[in-house]
Design a protein around this motif. Structure first.
Motif, PDB file in Angstrom:
ATOM      1  N   ASN A  86       0.804  -1.231   0.000  1.00  0.00           N
ATOM      2  CA  ASN A  86       0.000   0.000   0.000  1.00  0.00           C
ATOM      3  C   ASN A  86       0.833   1.276   0.000  1.00  0.00           C
ATOM      4  OD1 ASN A  86      -2.435  -1.521   0.084  1.00  0.00           O
ATOM      5  ND2 ASN A  86      -2.130  -1.802   2.279  1.00  0.00           N
ATOM      6  N   LYS A  87       2.042   1.195  -0.533  1.00  0.00           N
ATOM      7  CA  LYS A  87       2.905   2.378  -0.647  1.00  0.00           C
ATOM      8  C   LYS A  87       2.956   2.823  -2.100  1.00  0.00           C
ATOM      9  CE  LYS A  87       4.320   2.322   3.652  1.00  0.00           C
ATOM     10  NZ  LYS A  87       3.847   3.307   4.601  1.00  0.00           N
ATOM     11  N   LYS A  88       3.418   4.044  -2.298  1.00  0.00           N
ATOM     12  CA  LYS A  88       3.544   4.587  -3.652  1.00  0.00           C
ATOM     13  C   LYS A  88       5.023   4.710  -3.978  1.00  0.00           C
ATOM     14  CE  LYS A  88       1.542   8.244  -6.432  1.00  0.00           C
ATOM     15  NZ  LYS A  88       0.671   9.414  -6.377  1.00  0.00           N
ATOM     16  N   ILE A  89       5.417   4.096  -5.111  1.00  0.00           N
ATOM     17  CA  ILE A  89       6.820   4.138  -5.500  1.00  0.00           C
ATOM     18  C   ILE A  89       6.976   4.699  -6.914  1.00  0.00           C
ATOM     19  CG2 ILE A  89       7.392   2.180  -4.009  1.00  0.00           C
ATOM     20  CD1 ILE A  89       7.671   0.461  -6.532  1.00  0.00           C
ATOM     21  N   VAL A  90       8.175   5.205  -7.175  1.00  0.00           N
ATOM     22  CA  VAL A  90       8.526   5.727  -8.493  1.00  0.00           C
ATOM     23  C   VAL A  90       9.848   5.078  -8.892  1.00  0.00           C
ATOM     24  CG1 VAL A  90       9.187   7.794  -9.811  1.00  0.00           C
ATOM     25  CG2 VAL A  90       7.361   7.936  -8.092  1.00  0.00           C
ATOM     26  N   PHE A  91       9.911   4.578 -10.126  1.00  0.00           N
ATOM     27  CA  PHE A  91      11.157   4.042 -10.669  1.00  0.00           C
ATOM     28  C   PHE A  91      11.807   5.122 -11.522  1.00  0.00           C
ATOM     29  CE2 PHE A  91       8.539   0.181 -10.177  1.00  0.00           C
ATOM     30  CZ  PHE A  91       9.414  -0.621  -9.462  1.00  0.00           C
ATOM     31  N   THR A  92      13.130   5.261 -11.418  1.00  0.00           N
ATOM     32  CA  THR A  92      13.834   6.218 -12.265  1.00  0.00           C
ATOM     33  C   THR A  92      15.218   5.685 -12.608  1.00  0.00           C
ATOM     34  OG1 THR A  92      14.410   8.561 -12.527  1.00  0.00           O
ATOM     35  CG2 THR A  92      14.842   7.592 -10.367  1.00  0.00           C
ATOM     36  N   GLY A  93      15.733   6.116 -13.730  1.00  0.00           N
ATOM     37  CA  GLY A  93      17.038   5.659 -14.179  1.00  0.00           C
ATOM     38  C   GLY A  93      16.942   4.375 -14.988  1.00  0.00           C
ATOM     39  N   ALA A  94      18.077   3.907 -15.472  1.00  0.00           N
ATOM     40  CA  ALA A  94      18.131   2.683 -16.275  1.00  0.00           C
ATOM     41  C   ALA A  94      18.169   1.475 -15.344  1.00  0.00           C
ATOM     42  CB  ALA A  94      19.367   2.710 -17.164  1.00  0.00           C
ATOM     43  N   MET A  95      17.190   0.594 -15.495  1.00  0.00           N
ATOM     44  CA  MET A  95      17.082  -0.577 -14.636  1.00  0.00           C
ATOM     45  C   MET A  95      17.713  -1.790 -15.317  1.00  0.00           C
ATOM     46  SD  MET A  95      15.473   0.490 -11.959  1.00  0.00           S
ATOM     47  CE  MET A  95      14.579   1.958 -11.476  1.00  0.00           C
ATOM     48  N   SER A  96      17.933  -2.850 -14.529  1.00  0.00           N
ATOM     49  CA  SER A  96      18.538  -4.069 -15.066  1.00  0.00           C
ATOM     50  C   SER A  96      17.536  -4.883 -15.884  1.00  0.00           C
ATOM     51  CB  SER A  96      19.075  -4.937 -13.929  1.00  0.00           C
ATOM     52  OG  SER A  96      18.010  -5.400 -13.124  1.00  0.00           O
ATOM     53  N   GLN A  97      16.250  -4.564 -15.728  1.00  0.00           N
ATOM     54  CA  GLN A  97      15.205  -5.213 -16.511  1.00  0.00           C
ATOM     55  C   GLN A  97      14.255  -4.125 -17.005  1.00  0.00           C
ATOM     56  OE1 GLN A  97      12.632  -7.671 -13.814  1.00  0.00           O
ATOM     57  NE2 GLN A  97      14.072  -7.021 -12.244  1.00  0.00           N
ATOM     58  N   PRO A  98      13.400  -4.434 -17.971  1.00  0.00           N
ATOM     59  CA  PRO A  98      12.497  -3.386 -18.484  1.00  0.00           C
ATOM     60  C   PRO A  98      11.659  -2.772 -17.370  1.00  0.00           C
ATOM     61  CG  PRO A  98      12.407  -5.346 -19.857  1.00  0.00           C
ATOM     62  CD  PRO A  98      13.229  -5.702 -18.652  1.00  0.00           C
ATOM     63  N   ARG A  99      11.519  -1.464 -17.394  1.00  0.00           N
ATOM     64  CA  ARG A  99      10.761  -0.778 -16.359  1.00  0.00           C
ATOM     65  C   ARG A  99       9.315  -1.280 -16.306  1.00  0.00           C
ATOM     66  NH1 ARG A  99      11.466   5.498 -15.895  1.00  0.00           N
ATOM     67  NH2 ARG A  99      13.577   4.708 -15.910  1.00  0.00           N
ATOM     68  N   ALA A 100       8.750  -1.579 -17.473  1.00  0.00           N
ATOM     69  CA  ALA A 100       7.370  -2.090 -17.520  1.00  0.00           C
ATOM     70  C   ALA A 100       7.244  -3.383 -16.712  1.00  0.00           C
ATOM     71  CB  ALA A 100       6.935  -2.315 -18.957  1.00  0.00           C
ATOM     72  N   ALA A 101       8.274  -4.227 -16.764  1.00  0.00           N
ATOM     73  CA  ALA A 101       8.262  -5.478 -16.004  1.00  0.00           C
ATOM     74  C   ALA A 101       8.327  -5.201 -14.505  1.00  0.00           C
ATOM     75  CB  ALA A 101       9.426  -6.364 -16.432  1.00  0.00           C
ATOM     76  N   LEU A 102       9.154  -4.251 -14.106  1.00  0.00           N
ATOM     77  CA  LEU A 102       9.255  -3.881 -12.684  1.00  0.00           C
ATOM     78  C   LEU A 102       7.933  -3.293 -12.189  1.00  0.00           C
ATOM     79  CD1 LEU A 102      12.801  -2.277 -12.668  1.00  0.00           C
ATOM     80  CD2 LEU A 102      12.117  -4.278 -11.355  1.00  0.00           C
ATOM     81  N   GLN A 103       7.318  -2.451 -13.020  1.00  0.00           N
ATOM     82  CA  GLN A 103       6.053  -1.834 -12.630  1.00  0.00           C
ATOM     83  C   GLN A 103       4.953  -2.886 -12.492  1.00  0.00           C
ATOM     84  OE1 GLN A 103       5.860   1.060 -15.798  1.00  0.00           O
ATOM     85  NE2 GLN A 103       6.760   2.662 -14.531  1.00  0.00           N
ATOM     86  N   LYS A 104       4.919  -3.831 -13.417  1.00  0.00           N
ATOM     87  CA  LYS A 104       3.923  -4.904 -13.377  1.00  0.00           C
ATOM     88  C   LYS A 104       4.120  -5.754 -12.117  1.00  0.00           C
ATOM     89  CE  LYS A 104       2.054  -8.632 -16.227  1.00  0.00           C
ATOM     90  NZ  LYS A 104       2.205  -9.402 -17.450  1.00  0.00           N
ATOM     91  N   GLN A 105       5.376  -6.079 -11.819  1.00  0.00           N
ATOM     92  CA  GLN A 105       5.699  -6.862 -10.620  1.00  0.00           C
ATOM     93  C   GLN A 105       5.263  -6.107  -9.358  1.00  0.00           C
ATOM     94  OE1 GLN A 105       9.840  -6.886  -9.452  1.00  0.00           O
ATOM     95  NE2 GLN A 105       9.717  -8.981  -8.710  1.00  0.00           N
ATOM     96  N   ALA A 106       5.553  -4.813  -9.324  1.00  0.00           N
ATOM     97  CA  ALA A 106       5.186  -3.996  -8.162  1.00  0.00           C
ATOM     98  C   ALA A 106       3.676  -3.993  -7.963  1.00  0.00           C
ATOM     99  CB  ALA A 106       5.704  -2.569  -8.343  1.00  0.00           C
ATOM    100  N   LYS A 107       2.938  -3.759  -9.042  1.00  0.00           N
ATOM    101  CA  LYS A 107       1.473  -3.721  -8.953  1.00  0.00           C
ATOM    102  C   LYS A 107       0.915  -5.066  -8.494  1.00  0.00           C
ATOM    103  CE  LYS A 107       1.023   0.015 -12.255  1.00  0.00           C
ATOM    104  NZ  LYS A 107       0.753   0.399 -13.641  1.00  0.00           N
ATOM    105  N   ALA A 108       1.559  -6.169  -8.915  1.00  0.00           N
ATOM    106  CA  ALA A 108       1.126  -7.500  -8.492  1.00  0.00           C
ATOM    107  C   ALA A 108       1.301  -7.687  -6.984  1.00  0.00           C
ATOM    108  CB  ALA A 108       1.906  -8.572  -9.254  1.00  0.00           C
ATOM    109  N   HIS A 109       2.218  -6.919  -6.386  1.00  0.00           N
ATOM    110  CA  HIS A 109       2.459  -6.976  -4.939  1.00  0.00           C
ATOM    111  C   HIS A 109       1.626  -5.934  -4.181  1.00  0.00           C
ATOM    112  CE1 HIS A 109       6.061  -9.347  -5.999  1.00  0.00           C
ATOM    113  NE2 HIS A 109       5.939  -9.826  -4.774  1.00  0.00           N
ATOM    114  N   GLY A 110       0.706  -5.274  -4.864  1.00  0.00           N
ATOM    115  CA  GLY A 110      -0.139  -4.283  -4.201  1.00  0.00           C
ATOM    116  C   GLY A 110       0.532  -2.944  -3.982  1.00  0.00           C
TER     117      GLY A 110
END
Length: 78
Positions: free
Chosen positions: A6-30
């Protein structure tokens, strides 16, 4: 349960995996994912070559700054 529930996060910079994948994973964790840092942001997850404007906004708004590795480690241990 994990510290990002239930927290709000922001991704920035070049990640080791596609940002869309990280965002999808995060949303899956609520986790709420945003594209900009504000006073409502809880965590800023940084990769390589981070933009200074988001870092500055995070510091002004007392947002917790974590590297991508720290974020994934916390997420994986819960």
């Amino acid at each position: 349960d994990h510290p990002f529930q239930n927290k709000k996060i922001v991704f920035t910079g070049a990640m080791s995996q596609p940002r869309a994948a990280l965002q999808k994973q995060a949303k899956a964790h609520g986790i709420a994912v945003s594209s900009s840092v504000s006073s409502k942001t809880d965590f800023l997850i940084i990769g390589e070559n981070v933009g200074q404007s988001k870092l500055k906004a995070a510091k002004v708004n007392d947002v917790v700054i974590l590297t991508e590795e720290e974020y994934l480690k916390i997420l994986d241990t819960k």
